[in-house]
Structure formats: C-alpha cells, structure tokens
Write a protein that holds these residues in place. Sequence first.
Motif, PDB file in Angstrom:
ATOM      1  N   PHE A 266      59.118  34.598  52.370  1.00 20.86           N
ATOM      2  CA  PHE A 266      60.332  33.925  51.912  1.00 20.86           C
ATOM      3  C   PHE A 266      60.410  33.885  50.392  1.00 20.86           C
ATOM      4  CE2 PHE A 266      62.254  29.993  50.356  1.00 20.86           C
ATOM      5  CZ  PHE A 266      63.550  30.162  50.792  1.00 20.86           C
ATOM      6  N   GLU A 267      59.307  33.577  49.706  1.00 22.20           N
ATOM      7  CA  GLU A 267      59.337  33.469  48.247  1.00 22.20           C
ATOM      8  C   GLU A 267      59.668  34.812  47.601  1.00 22.20           C
ATOM      9  OE1 GLU A 267      59.313  30.793  46.364  1.00 22.20           O
ATOM     10  OE2 GLU A 267      59.237  29.609  48.209  1.00 22.20           O
ATOM     11  N   ASP A 268      59.255  35.898  48.216  1.00 18.26           N
ATOM     12  CA  ASP A 268      59.595  37.217  47.694  1.00 18.26           C
ATOM     13  C   ASP A 268      61.065  37.544  47.926  1.00 18.26           C
ATOM     14  OD1 ASP A 268      57.023  37.590  46.797  1.00 18.26           O
ATOM     15  OD2 ASP A 268      56.376  38.720  48.554  1.00 18.26           O
ATOM     16  N   LYS A 269      61.578  37.171  49.091  1.00 22.42           N
ATOM     17  CA  LYS A 269      63.012  37.368  49.348  1.00 22.42           C
ATOM     18  C   LYS A 269      63.848  36.545  48.374  1.00 22.42           C
ATOM     19  CE  LYS A 269      62.844  38.574  54.263  1.00 22.42           C
ATOM     20  NZ  LYS A 269      63.242  38.190  55.635  1.00 22.42           N
ATOM     21  N   LYS A 270      63.365  35.373  48.049  1.00 22.24           N
ATOM     22  CA  LYS A 270      64.090  34.521  47.102  1.00 22.24           C
ATOM     23  C   LYS A 270      64.207  35.200  45.742  1.00 22.24           C
ATOM     24  CE  LYS A 270      64.196  29.731  45.422  1.00 22.24           C
ATOM     25  NZ  LYS A 270      63.498  28.411  45.458  1.00 22.24           N
ATOM     26  N   LYS A 271      63.155  35.912  45.355  1.00 22.40           N
ATOM     27  CA  LYS A 271      63.218  36.662  44.091  1.00 22.40           C
ATOM     28  C   LYS A 271      64.305  37.735  44.164  1.00 22.40           C
ATOM     29  CE  LYS A 271      58.321  36.048  42.938  1.00 22.40           C
ATOM     30  NZ  LYS A 271      57.016  36.718  42.756  1.00 22.40           N
ATOM     31  N   ILE A 272      64.328  38.472  45.264  1.00 20.94           N
ATOM     32  CA  ILE A 272      65.261  39.603  45.389  1.00 20.94           C
ATOM     33  C   ILE A 272      66.696  39.137  45.553  1.00 20.94           C
ATOM     34  CG2 ILE A 272      65.905  41.492  46.961  1.00 20.94           C
ATOM     35  CD1 ILE A 272      62.872  41.974  47.324  1.00 20.94           C
ATOM     36  N   PHE A 273      66.899  38.063  46.278  1.00 20.57           N
ATOM     37  CA  PHE A 273      68.252  37.596  46.559  1.00 20.57           C
ATOM     38  C   PHE A 273      68.772  36.559  45.556  1.00 20.57           C
ATOM     39  CE2 PHE A 273      67.421  39.308  50.848  1.00 20.57           C
ATOM     40  CZ  PHE A 273      68.626  39.976  51.069  1.00 20.57           C
ATOM     41  N   ARG A 274      67.943  36.135  44.597  1.00 22.34           N
ATOM     42  CA  ARG A 274      68.430  35.143  43.644  1.00 22.34           C
ATOM     43  C   ARG A 274      67.745  35.214  42.276  1.00 22.34           C
ATOM     44  NH1 ARG A 274      70.917  29.936  43.212  1.00 22.34           N
ATOM     45  NH2 ARG A 274      69.917  28.654  41.602  1.00 22.34           N
ATOM     46  N   LEU A 275      66.445  35.006  42.239  1.00 18.90           N
ATOM     47  CA  LEU A 275      65.769  34.723  40.980  1.00 18.90           C
ATOM     48  C   LEU A 275      65.760  35.894  40.016  1.00 18.90           C
ATOM     49  CD1 LEU A 275      62.711  32.665  42.291  1.00 18.90           C
ATOM     50  CD2 LEU A 275      64.909  31.820  41.436  1.00 18.90           C
ATOM     51  N   ASN A 276      65.548  37.114  40.510  1.00 16.75           N
ATOM     52  CA  ASN A 276      65.430  38.258  39.601  1.00 16.75           C
ATOM     53  C   ASN A 276      66.740  38.562  38.890  1.00 16.75           C
ATOM     54  OD1 ASN A 276      62.782  38.444  40.431  1.00 16.75           O
ATOM     55  ND2 ASN A 276      63.126  40.134  41.850  1.00 16.75           N
ATOM     56  N   ALA A 277      67.844  38.528  39.611  1.00 10.63           N
ATOM     57  CA  ALA A 277      69.149  38.770  38.983  1.00 10.63           C
ATOM     58  C   ALA A 277      69.470  37.667  37.981  1.00 10.63           C
ATOM     59  CB  ALA A 277      70.238  38.855  40.035  1.00 10.63           C
ATOM     60  N   ALA A 278      69.146  36.427  38.346  1.00 10.88           N
ATOM     61  CA  ALA A 278      69.415  35.301  37.449  1.00 10.88           C
ATOM     62  C   ALA A 278      68.626  35.439  36.155  1.00 10.88           C
ATOM     63  CB  ALA A 278      69.061  33.993  38.146  1.00 10.88           C
ATOM     64  N   GLU A 279      67.380  35.898  36.267  1.00  8.41           N
ATOM     65  CA  GLU A 279      66.543  36.068  35.071  1.00  8.41           C
ATOM     66  C   GLU A 279      66.981  37.279  34.260  1.00  8.41           C
ATOM     67  OE1 GLU A 279      63.589  37.921  32.653  1.00  8.41           O
ATOM     68  OE2 GLU A 279      64.087  38.698  34.621  1.00  8.41           O
ATOM     69  N   PHE A 280      67.271  38.385  34.938  1.00  9.94           N
ATOM     70  CA  PHE A 280      67.626  39.620  34.239  1.00  9.94           C
ATOM     71  C   PHE A 280      68.890  39.429  33.406  1.00  9.94           C
ATOM     72  CE2 PHE A 280      69.751  43.710  33.849  1.00  9.94           C
ATOM     73  CZ  PHE A 280      68.717  44.534  33.438  1.00  9.94           C
TER      74      PHE A 280
END
Length: 285
Positions: A266-280
């Motif tokens: 789940f934590e990895d999916k959270k990165k792909i579906f939210r956190l990475n785009a928000a950070e980038f």
Amino acid sequence: MCDISEIDCVDSHFHIWNLKKFQYPWPTSAEAAIFRDFSACELEDNLKKTPVRHAVFVQCLNGTPEEAKWVMSQAESYPFIKGVVGGIDLTSPKLPEVLNDMQSHALFKGCRHILDMEKPDWITREDVHRGLKVLEDLQIPYDLLLRPPLLKYIPDVVSKFPRLKFVVDHIAKPYVKDKTIDGWREEIAAIAKYPNVYCKLSGLVTEADWESWKTEDFQPYIDHVLGCFGVDRCMYGSDWPVCNLAKADYKTVFNLLQRLLGSMAFEDKKKIFRLNAAEFYKLDL
C-alpha cells in the motif's frame, strides 16, 4: 490493510482542449473519438468515479503560454486542477521573461514540448540546451514526450542537467501493439540510471491494439519500468481524454494501472498514485 480508495490520488497527466479557442495540430477529424471539445467539467465528472481528487494539466500546444494561462484560469471553478505544465518555447530569446511571467502564477509547475513535431535530434540542439539550463537554474521540471527512436539521445541530455528534474511521459511509448520490448527495454533502463529522471505510468492503452488490448499486454513494460525507476520515481497519469481512442474511459485507465501493480504494498502504491507527483511538481495539496 488500507485500500487505494482511501487515498486522495493525483493524476499527473491530463488534457483538455477547446477547438474554437486554439488551433490544434492534433487531434484531427481522423481521430473521431476525441475530435471534440473536452472540458474541465467533463473531467471532474470522471474523477468522481475514482479516488483521484487532484490533477496536473499537460500542454497540447507548443510555444503557447496562453494555453497554460487558459487552464490556470479555470482552476478557481475546478480546484482539482493543482498544476499546469505549459508549452514554452525553450529556444526563444525571451524565455527568461516568459518564465518570469509564468511563475507569477502559482499553478505553473513545468514545461513540455511535443517532440513529434520536430526533427528527431531536436532535443540535442544547443539552443534547446540553453533553454533547459534556464529551467535548471529556476528549478522548473521538464516533461519528456518520447518515442523509442528518441531514447538514444536522452542520457546525454539528462546528464548535462543533473539539477533539472525530468519526467518521461507514457513510459516513452513502447511498441505494445507489436509486443516489441527489445531496444526500448535497454534504452529506458539507461535513462533510469540518472536520479533526476522520473517516469509516468501513463498513455498505455493507446500504444496497444485499440480494439482488443488486454491487461497482460502491458505487464512486461510496467514491470520493467518499475524495476528500473523504482517506486520512488514513478507516477500515475491518465492521459485523458486521449485514452478514449482505445475505448478506455477514465475509470478504466485508473483501474488498469491498479491491476498492473497487483499486490504491491500500500505505501508503494501511495507513492505512485499521490506522493511522487506531488513532490515532483511541488503541488499544493
């Protein structure tokens, strides 16, 4: 265990267009399924069928800051628009002035140029590199819209600007329909070695057979990209409404990537579906 539906997801790649307001080189009447206006209102209705609550617009027009401003003006009515990637002419002598103006808008988050409209080696030109240096100095990310023949040029480019964040759109459009992975596999891996390069898990269905694609068609490509970039440098993108060419609506595309990620934590999916785009894109969520 939490479910992906509990995340306010981010779509890192959508389009809208108004055929009367701007002159678009594409789509044309030959792409009947998408040759009409697509609005923020229509996308908002689609988002409600998924956990996606935030989204980033990506340019359709090269060298047209007015398009980005048009989209940014709609964010007051459609607050799901959290960022805009504009079509900015990197070779313009007025680039610093243009970017200064664009950065006065909080929603301006990056630049892109549609390389299909240029000679294959456009990305290697010195005037383009001068523009990329300006982006690097201002810390404005750059979207790379690539196809397999262009991949060979990219390692030299991204290595020249190590402080500039790049993101490869649509996993560089591999030849999914032909089930060809050789060549693309090695060259995308070479690009992924550079830590300043990210990858959008987007634009999948339009590279497959529009009439008969299946989930398993994409699995080798997604598995390879995840293996190269890792979960910290990949992000979800819908490529709506272009996905409609392959008879895939918004919810279909969102669910497709969920299936392809399978039993990922789940934590990895959270990165792909939210956190990475928000950070980038430095989104204000």
